[in-house]
Design a protein around this motif. Structure first.
Motif, PDB file in Angstrom:
ATOM      1  N   LEU A   1      45.247 -39.318  18.519  1.00 24.47           N
ATOM      2  CA  LEU A   1      44.953 -40.749  18.869  1.00 24.47           C
ATOM      3  C   LEU A   1      44.184 -40.940  20.335  1.00 24.47           C
ATOM      4  CD1 LEU A   1      48.117 -42.332  17.553  1.00 24.47           C
ATOM      5  CD2 LEU A   1      45.830 -42.423  16.520  1.00 24.47           C
ATOM      6  N   TYR A   2      44.998 -40.076  21.438  1.00 22.73           N
ATOM      7  CA  TYR A   2      44.230 -40.220  22.664  1.00 22.73           C
ATOM      8  C   TYR A   2      43.070 -39.612  22.915  1.00 22.73           C
ATOM      9  CZ  TYR A   2      47.849 -43.376  24.143  1.00 22.73           C
ATOM     10  OH  TYR A   2      48.786 -44.704  24.428  1.00 22.73           O
ATOM     11  N   GLN A   3      42.597 -38.749  21.935  1.00 24.59           N
ATOM     12  CA  GLN A   3      41.132 -38.189  22.001  1.00 24.59           C
ATOM     13  C   GLN A   3      40.393 -39.209  21.498  1.00 24.59           C
ATOM     14  OE1 GLN A   3      40.313 -34.703  19.456  1.00 24.59           O
ATOM     15  NE2 GLN A   3      39.372 -33.609  21.143  1.00 24.59           N
ATOM     16  N   ASN A   4      40.656 -40.307  20.807  1.00 26.43           N
ATOM     17  CA  ASN A   4      39.729 -41.138  20.303  1.00 26.43           C
ATOM     18  C   ASN A   4      39.823 -42.610  21.006  1.00 26.43           C
ATOM     19  OD1 ASN A   4      38.100 -40.032  17.797  1.00 26.43           O
ATOM     20  ND2 ASN A   4      40.304 -39.141  17.889  1.00 26.43           N
ATOM     21  N   PHE A   5      41.032 -43.052  21.504  1.00 27.93           N
ATOM     22  CA  PHE A   5      41.323 -44.285  21.806  1.00 27.93           C
ATOM     23  C   PHE A   5      42.256 -44.357  23.191  1.00 27.93           C
ATOM     24  CE2 PHE A   5      41.979 -44.054  17.079  1.00 27.93           C
ATOM     25  CZ  PHE A   5      40.780 -44.758  16.647  1.00 27.93           C
ATOM     26  N   SER A   6      41.906 -45.421  23.726  1.00 27.41           N
ATOM     27  CA  SER A   6      42.753 -45.985  24.737  1.00 27.41           C
ATOM     28  C   SER A   6      43.305 -47.322  24.472  1.00 27.41           C
ATOM     29  CB  SER A   6      41.997 -46.197  26.151  1.00 27.41           C
ATOM     30  OG  SER A   6      42.891 -46.642  27.331  1.00 27.41           O
ATOM     31  N   PHE A   7      44.797 -47.300  24.180  1.00 26.67           N
ATOM     32  CA  PHE A   7      45.217 -48.495  23.743  1.00 26.67           C
ATOM     33  C   PHE A   7      45.820 -49.326  24.922  1.00 26.67           C
ATOM     34  CE2 PHE A   7      46.067 -45.125  20.232  1.00 26.67           C
ATOM     35  CZ  PHE A   7      45.584 -45.873  19.199  1.00 26.67           C
ATOM     36  N   LYS A   8      45.658 -50.702  24.559  1.00 26.02           N
ATOM     37  CA  LYS A   8      46.171 -51.608  25.718  1.00 26.02           C
ATOM     38  C   LYS A   8      47.006 -52.860  24.651  1.00 26.02           C
ATOM     39  CE  LYS A   8      43.476 -49.483  28.653  1.00 26.02           C
ATOM     40  NZ  LYS A   8      44.312 -48.657  29.388  1.00 26.02           N
TER      41      LYS A   8
END
Length: 442
Positions: free
Chosen positions: A410-417
């Motif tokens: 997930l964190y290779q693809n997104f930055s969640f806010k």
């Protein structure tokens, strides 16, 4: 030694205080009455344990005197006599039969499935949620249900339109409801929720028994899932294998225990990471360093050491299995404290994880606490998100590897806010959920 605790109200005891804020009440009680606090919870006598030596005694050293709390019986309507609900010699036999299926070598064989299902979720996020807010907790429930279905049965259970997925979701929700309710109608009462429960249970049983029967009728077909392993395993002493009902109960238990708790841990991890940009930065840097920019694969997972620290710290602050209940079978004196037969023993990983006695600045999210050298010095009955003693969660290594893979990809693809203005509300049911979901965007 005197035994003290909060007094509460006539007849109801501390139940109203617990109903107002269960997590806060137990945490404060452990602070006010350290070690062991005794109180009335409606008609129950309860001992809240907050000393690791008492917790070790109940879960490990003296475990034969302490069985699951009475409320666990509500789960038998759904789980039958699986590892979560069974006791005594039968439990020991089932544990012995199930244990080989969860060796680290066999679990490593499921990495490919975990990666494939996570990739599928990533594509869904990109096509459906780009620029939008969505409930991350629901997506993790779907993802982990897909993984557990494929690894257990070689079946995809995660499609919400399928009857199996819907039935399992309802059974889990109703199990939560029956555990937290002070009074439940008996299951034979023909009220709508009971009738729906029975329909869902019958459907799940039908699917599972059909899979088991098909495999028994075609022994030449090779499967590499957990069901196949459970069917093959023989008792070392008797040569017995599990019968169909035992297999059904264990598979249902593993679906229940193996998808919701992992989904919740991932949900709380996203919450904590989104509030700590420095942690997210270290996660991204580790992924880049380990993968060299290539898609995260099986060869990378065991190198994600910082992500494992993040997982450990998440489980300290928001353990999905946030409370363990045991019931004393016989009177005994425990380090000067009188314990009576039928006393309920409350042990809370959540409470222990937030104790100022055992953690510096316990409310702070700090994955550095779990660096390899530091982790070795943490008492195993201060930090025990998977329980302890003989009943240590059989799927702990499966869950940890799954979380590493999902967070890494997930964190290779997104930055969640988190959605602007949103704050999750912890809801201590059978598991520690967020009452209002986990709304995020990227």
């Amino acid at each position: 030694m005197s035994q003290k605790g909060p007094k509460g109200y006539p007849l109801l005891g501390v139940a109203p205080l617990y109903a107002k804020d269960g997590l806060g009440f137990l945490t404060q009680t452990a602070k006010d009455y350290p070690g062991l606090a005794r109180f009335k919870f409606a008609h129950w006598n309860v001992n809240l344990l907050s000393d690791p030596k008492y917790i070790k005694h109940v879960l490990q050293e003296g475990n034969k005197n302490y069985q699951k709390g009475k409320k666990y019986a509500e789960l038998k309507h759904f789980l039958g006599n699986g590892l979560v609900t069974s006791e005594g010699d039968f439990w020991r036999k089932q544990r012995r039969l199930s244990q080989p299926s969860f060796s680290k070598e066999r679990i490593a064989g499921f990495m490919k499935t975990m990666i494939e299902f996570t990739d599928r979720s990533i594509e869904k996020f990109k096509t459906q949620y780009s620029g939008k807010n969505f409930d991350f907790s629901e997506e993790m429930m779907e993802l982990t249900l897909g993984i557990v279905g494929e690894t257990l049965l070689s079946k995809d259970l995660s499609d919400g339109s399928k009857e199996m997925g819907e039935a399992l979701t309802y059974l889990i929700e109703e199990g939560n409801n029956r555990i937290r309710s002070a009074y439940n109608y008996p299951m034979w009462a023909p009220i709508p929720r009971n009738l729906k429960f029975k329909r869902c249970k019958q459907y799940v049983d039908k699917v599972l028994f059909e899979v088991i029967e098909e495999r028994r009728n075609k022994p030449e077909e090779i499967h590499h899932d957990l069901l196949a392993m459970l069917m093959e395993t023989e008792d070392a002493d008797t040569g017995e294998k599990m019968d169909d009902i035992q297999l059904r109960d264990e598979v249902t238990t593993m679906v229940f225990a193996g998808h919701e708790t992992t989904a919740l841990a991932l949900t709380w991890a996203i919450h904590l990471i989104s509030e700590n940009p420095d942690v997210e930065k270290k996660i991204v840097e580790e992924i880049e360093r380990v993968t060299g920019g290539a898609p995260l694969g099986m060869e990378h997972v065991r190198q994600l050491e910082y992500i494992m620290q993040v997982i450990d710290e998440t489980l300290r602050l928001y353990p999905p299995a946030w409370i363990v209940a045991r019931r004393a079978m016989n009177d005994e004196v425990m380090d000067g404290h009188q314990v009576f037969a039928e006393d309920n023993m409350f042990i809370s990983p959540y409470v222990m994880g937030r104790s100022e006695k055992f953690w510096d600045n316990p409310e702070k999210f700090d994955p550095e606490r779990f660096q390899k050298d530091k982790k070795k010095s943490i008492d195993r009955y201060v930090y025990f998100p998977f329980g302890g003693g003989p009943r240590l969660c059989i799927g702990n290594n499966f869950a940890l590897m799954e979380m590493q893979i999902i967070l890494g990809k997930l964190y290779q693809n997104f930055s969640f806010k988190k959605k602007e203005g949103f704050q999750p509300i912890p809801d201590p049911l059978v598991t520690l959920r967020s009452k209002n979901g986990m709304w995020v965007g990227f």
